[in-house]
Write an enzyme that holds these catalytic residues in place. Structure first.
Site, PDB file in Angstrom:
ATOM      1  N   ASP A 185      -5.385 -24.597 -58.169  1.00 27.96           N
ATOM      2  CA  ASP A 185      -5.849 -23.856 -59.334  1.00 27.96           C
ATOM      3  C   ASP A 185      -4.741 -24.006 -60.383  1.00 27.96           C
ATOM      4  O   ASP A 185      -3.589 -24.255 -60.033  1.00 27.96           O
ATOM      5  CB  ASP A 185      -6.065 -22.385 -58.955  1.00 27.96           C
ATOM      6  CG  ASP A 185      -6.368 -21.531 -60.177  1.00 27.96           C
ATOM      7  OD1 ASP A 185      -7.164 -21.978 -61.033  1.00 27.96           O
ATOM      8  OD2 ASP A 185      -5.791 -20.426 -60.272  1.00 27.96           O
TER       9      ASP A 185
ATOM     10  N   ARG B 182     -18.223 -23.651 -61.650  1.00 25.75           N
ATOM     11  CA  ARG B 182     -17.298 -22.544 -61.875  1.00 25.75           C
ATOM     12  C   ARG B 182     -16.992 -21.865 -60.544  1.00 25.75           C
ATOM     13  O   ARG B 182     -17.889 -21.386 -59.854  1.00 25.75           O
ATOM     14  CB  ARG B 182     -17.897 -21.540 -62.870  1.00 25.75           C
ATOM     15  CG  ARG B 182     -16.980 -20.348 -63.143  1.00 25.75           C
ATOM     16  CD  ARG B 182     -17.522 -19.419 -64.223  1.00 25.75           C
ATOM     17  NE  ARG B 182     -16.754 -18.193 -64.301  1.00 25.75           N
ATOM     18  CZ  ARG B 182     -15.569 -18.052 -64.893  1.00 25.75           C
ATOM     19  NH1 ARG B 182     -15.020 -19.093 -65.487  1.00 25.75           N
ATOM     20  NH2 ARG B 182     -14.920 -16.917 -64.889  1.00 25.75           N
ATOM     21  N   LYS B 183     -15.688 -21.826 -60.193  1.00 30.59           N
ATOM     22  CA  LYS B 183     -15.308 -21.130 -58.962  1.00 30.59           C
ATOM     23  C   LYS B 183     -15.748 -19.682 -59.054  1.00 30.59           C
ATOM     24  O   LYS B 183     -15.607 -19.099 -60.116  1.00 30.59           O
ATOM     25  CB  LYS B 183     -13.791 -21.229 -58.753  1.00 30.59           C
ATOM     26  CG  LYS B 183     -13.281 -22.656 -58.485  1.00 30.59           C
ATOM     27  CD  LYS B 183     -11.765 -22.737 -58.476  1.00 30.59           C
ATOM     28  CE  LYS B 183     -11.175 -22.601 -59.863  1.00 30.59           C
ATOM     29  NZ  LYS B 183      -9.699 -22.744 -59.900  1.00 30.59           N
TER      30      LYS B 183
ATOM     31  N   GLN C  24     -12.342 -23.149 -67.043  1.00 31.11           N
ATOM     32  CA  GLN C  24     -11.931 -23.050 -68.445  1.00 31.11           C
ATOM     33  C   GLN C  24     -13.079 -22.498 -69.276  1.00 31.11           C
ATOM     34  O   GLN C  24     -13.644 -23.177 -70.145  1.00 31.11           O
ATOM     35  CB  GLN C  24     -11.464 -24.428 -68.956  1.00 31.11           C
ATOM     36  CG  GLN C  24     -10.163 -24.896 -68.302  1.00 31.11           C
ATOM     37  CD  GLN C  24      -8.990 -23.961 -68.597  1.00 31.11           C
ATOM     38  OE1 GLN C  24      -8.864 -23.440 -69.713  1.00 31.11           O
ATOM     39  NE2 GLN C  24      -8.143 -23.706 -67.603  1.00 31.11           N
TER      40      GLN C  24
ATOM     41  N   ASP D  79      -4.166 -21.991 -63.897  1.00 29.57           N
ATOM     42  CA  ASP D  79      -3.599 -20.763 -64.469  1.00 29.57           C
ATOM     43  C   ASP D  79      -3.327 -19.739 -63.370  1.00 29.57           C
ATOM     44  O   ASP D  79      -4.239 -19.325 -62.649  1.00 29.57           O
ATOM     45  CB  ASP D  79      -4.548 -20.185 -65.520  1.00 29.57           C
ATOM     46  CG  ASP D  79      -4.820 -21.183 -66.644  1.00 29.57           C
ATOM     47  OD1 ASP D  79      -3.904 -21.934 -67.018  1.00 29.57           O
ATOM     48  OD2 ASP D  79      -5.971 -21.221 -67.136  1.00 29.57           O
TER      49      ASP D  79
ATOM     50  N   THR E  16      -9.803 -26.201 -62.282  1.00 32.82           N
ATOM     51  CA  THR E  16      -9.554 -25.024 -63.109  1.00 32.82           C
ATOM     52  C   THR E  16     -10.792 -24.582 -63.879  1.00 32.82           C
ATOM     53  O   THR E  16     -11.483 -25.409 -64.492  1.00 32.82           O
ATOM     54  CB  THR E  16      -8.364 -25.303 -64.069  1.00 32.82           C
ATOM     55  OG1 THR E  16      -8.195 -24.197 -64.961  1.00 32.82           O
ATOM     56  CG2 THR E  16      -8.578 -26.564 -64.887  1.00 32.82           C
TER      57      THR E  16
ATOM     58  N   HIS F  61     -17.947 -23.968 -68.360  1.00 36.03           N
ATOM     59  CA  HIS F  61     -19.108 -23.074 -68.481  1.00 36.03           C
ATOM     60  C   HIS F  61     -18.757 -21.601 -68.354  1.00 36.03           C
ATOM     61  O   HIS F  61     -17.756 -21.235 -67.777  1.00 36.03           O
ATOM     62  CB  HIS F  61     -20.147 -23.415 -67.394  1.00 36.03           C
ATOM     63  CG  HIS F  61     -20.541 -24.851 -67.375  1.00 36.03           C
ATOM     64  ND1 HIS F  61     -20.197 -25.719 -66.343  1.00 36.03           N
ATOM     65  CD2 HIS F  61     -21.232 -25.595 -68.269  1.00 36.03           C
ATOM     66  CE1 HIS F  61     -20.680 -26.934 -66.595  1.00 36.03           C
ATOM     67  NE2 HIS F  61     -21.301 -26.888 -67.757  1.00 36.03           N
TER      68      HIS F  61
ATOM     69  N   CYS G 106     -23.658 -22.504 -63.608  1.00 39.82           N
ATOM     70  CA  CYS G 106     -23.328 -23.860 -63.164  1.00 39.82           C
ATOM     71  C   CYS G 106     -22.965 -23.851 -61.680  1.00 39.82           C
ATOM     72  O   CYS G 106     -22.858 -22.802 -61.060  1.00 39.82           O
ATOM     73  CB  CYS G 106     -22.153 -24.409 -63.980  1.00 39.82           C
ATOM     74  SG  CYS G 106     -20.659 -23.421 -63.760  1.00 39.82           S
TER      75      CYS G 106
HETATM   76 MG   LIG Z   1      -5.964 -18.788 -61.508  1.00 38.98          MG
END
Ligand SMILES: [Mg+2]
Length: 187
Positions: A12, A111-112, A56, A14, A54, A95, A108
């Site tokens: 990951d 996206r985690k 975003q 951030d 990541t 997304h 989507c």
């Molecule tokens: Mg993070």
């Protein structure tokens, strides 16, 4: 999926590679976490793939565009290269269901905690899923790893190198698929 390739450490971004100051999208706002560069180099030196995955959503929300994300990742790559390290691939999800841009305001699969980015990367790179692992700072990261069938580790600060080293060691040695029948013995 058959995984015959190299194992990967999925990072990951951030909150793992850099301190999460909220929607980081410029080098000026980017601060590496403790021993993050050394952690990436450790992955490189072991012959594993180092891959960023990541979320975003700042793109969907209109805070910044894909150009800024690409520019930041190129800057990260330059920084890493100066220290003999590199990320093999960067995957990001632009997304979010609350996005301002209609085409990005979607449910989507990337996206985690969805595993889409992981599955795409594993397919693109022929990743050995059995030994691969993800380092994240949120439950959603670990859930994405679980759904992709790989181990997930929570980073809570401190040396990222130490966590990565321990996680890779826990993966064990490579499984050798060739058997050695050349066991001639002297009488
Ligand atoms: Mg993070």
């Amino acid at each position: 999926m058959t995984n015959k390739g190299r194992p990967a450490v999925f990072f990951d971004r951030d909150g793992v590679l850099n301190h999460d100051a909220g929607y980081v999208h410029s080098p000026e706002a980017f601060v590496w976490t403790d021993e993050a560069v050394a952690a990436v180099r450790h992955v490189n030196d072991a012959g594993w793939l180092a891959i960023v995955v990541t979320n975003q959503s700042g793109i969907a929300r209109g805070y910044y565009g894909p150009e800024e994300v690409g520019r930041l990742h190129r800057w990260m790559q330059d920084e890493l290269r100066r220290h003999g390290a590199h990320i093999d691939a960067y995957y990001y999800c632009p997304h979010h269901v609350d996005g301002l841009k209609a085409e990005l305001a979607v449910e989507c699969s990337c996206r985690k905690p969805q595993p889409g980015m992981l599955l795409a990367a594993m397919d693109d790179w022929g990743v050995d899923g059995e030994r691969s692992l993800l380092i994240g700072d949120k439950a959603s990261d670990l859930e994405a790893a679980r759904r992709a069938g790989i181990r997930g580790y929570l980073y809570k600060g401190g040396s990222l190198l130490r966590l990565v080293r321990e996680a890779m060691a826990a993966a064990g040695p490579p499984r050798h698929t060739t058997t050695c029948s050349n066991t001639s013995s002297t009488p």
